[in-house]
Design an enzyme around this catalytic site. Structure first.
Site, mmCIF file in Angstrom:
data_model
loop_
_atom_site.group_PDB
_atom_site.id
_atom_site.type_symbol
_atom_site.label_atom_id
_atom_site.label_comp_id
_atom_site.label_asym_id
_atom_site.label_seq_id
_atom_site.Cartn_x
_atom_site.Cartn_y
_atom_site.Cartn_z
ATOM 1 N N LYS A 36 42.071 34.632 45.547
ATOM 2 C CA LYS A 36 42.026 36.013 46.030
ATOM 3 C C LYS A 36 43.443 36.521 46.231
ATOM 4 O O LYS A 36 44.262 35.874 46.895
ATOM 5 C CB LYS A 36 41.257 36.085 47.344
ATOM 6 C CG LYS A 36 41.183 37.460 47.956
ATOM 7 C CD LYS A 36 40.362 37.400 49.233
ATOM 8 C CE LYS A 36 40.350 38.700 49.975
ATOM 9 N NZ LYS A 36 39.629 38.591 51.249
ATOM 10 N N SER A 66 41.478 44.551 30.253
ATOM 11 C CA SER A 66 41.954 43.523 31.176
ATOM 12 C C SER A 66 42.738 44.102 32.349
ATOM 13 O O SER A 66 42.858 45.310 32.517
ATOM 14 C CB SER A 66 42.820 42.485 30.458
ATOM 15 O OG SER A 66 44.044 43.075 30.063
ATOM 16 N N THR A 88 36.755 42.157 34.991
ATOM 17 C CA THR A 88 37.554 42.143 33.776
ATOM 18 C C THR A 88 38.160 40.738 33.665
ATOM 19 O O THR A 88 37.649 39.799 34.265
ATOM 20 C CB THR A 88 38.623 43.264 33.791
ATOM 21 O OG1 THR A 88 39.253 43.348 32.508
ATOM 22 C CG2 THR A 88 39.648 43.095 34.888
ATOM 23 N N TYR A 89 39.230 40.587 32.916
ATOM 24 C CA TYR A 89 39.903 39.291 32.814
ATOM 25 C C TYR A 89 41.393 39.479 33.009
ATOM 26 O O TYR A 89 41.944 40.557 32.783
ATOM 27 C CB TYR A 89 39.602 38.610 31.467
ATOM 28 C CG TYR A 89 40.080 39.397 30.268
ATOM 29 C CD1 TYR A 89 41.332 39.149 29.712
ATOM 30 C CD2 TYR A 89 39.294 40.391 29.698
ATOM 31 C CE1 TYR A 89 41.778 39.876 28.621
ATOM 32 C CE2 TYR A 89 39.725 41.113 28.610
ATOM 33 C CZ TYR A 89 40.974 40.850 28.071
ATOM 34 O OH TYR A 89 41.416 41.583 26.997
ATOM 35 N N GLY A 138 42.574 49.523 29.563
ATOM 36 C CA GLY A 138 41.326 49.900 28.903
ATOM 37 C C GLY A 138 40.422 50.674 29.842
ATOM 38 O O GLY A 138 40.884 51.410 30.718
ATOM 39 N N PRO A 139 39.103 50.513 29.702
ATOM 40 C CA PRO A 139 38.157 51.270 30.520
ATOM 41 C C PRO A 139 38.364 51.114 32.028
ATOM 42 O O PRO A 139 38.107 52.048 32.791
ATOM 43 C CB PRO A 139 36.798 50.712 30.099
ATOM 44 C CG PRO A 139 37.014 50.177 28.726
ATOM 45 C CD PRO A 139 38.427 49.673 28.712
ATOM 46 N N ALA A 140 38.854 49.952 32.464
ATOM 47 C CA ALA A 140 39.086 49.735 33.893
ATOM 48 C C ALA A 140 40.132 50.703 34.449
ATOM 49 O O ALA A 140 40.150 50.970 35.652
ATOM 50 C CB ALA A 140 39.514 48.294 34.145
#
Length: 116
Positions: free
Chosen positions: A9, A25, A57-58, A73-75
């Site tokens: 975390k 990502s 995501t990664y 990207g979309p994030a």
């Protein structure tokens, strides 16, 4: 029995960028990844403290000690530069092992590069 527990975390880290045109990502300062025991390509859950968004995501490595936290990207539509987020990863483990497991929890400062 296997259960899923928190493994890593990064708590309350500041978003430094959002790149909608990137493939996808989250780019994370390599020093933060090392401190939290995240590896490149690992699935992460993101919680945006500012707007309540939750998504997955990664992770990919950013420049070490840069403080970079960029959603790609979309994030990128789920955050704004300056938002505070929590980055988490989970692990499956045996129930008894989970009872004694100690996760890697880090608390960066407001510039994302000093750890407490």
């Amino acid at each position: 029995m296997q259960i899923e527990v928190i493994k890593s975390k990064i708590h309350r880290v500041k978003v430094t960028g959002a790149d909608l045109n990137y493939v996808g990502s989250i780019t994370i300062d390599e020093a933060l990844m090392e401190a939290s025991n995240l590896i490149e390509g690992e699935k992460v859950a993101i919680v945006n403290i500012n707007n309540g968004e939750r998504f997955e995501t990664y992770a990919i490595k950013g420049q070490k000690n840069s403080g970079e936290i960029t959603l790609n990207g979309p994030a990128a539509r789920r955050v704004q530069k300056g938002d505070l987020i929590i980055i988490m990863s989970y692990a499956l483990m045996d129930f008894e092992e989970a009872k004694v497991f100690k996760p890697w929890l880090i608390f960066p400062n407001e510039t994302n590069n000093s750890l407490t």
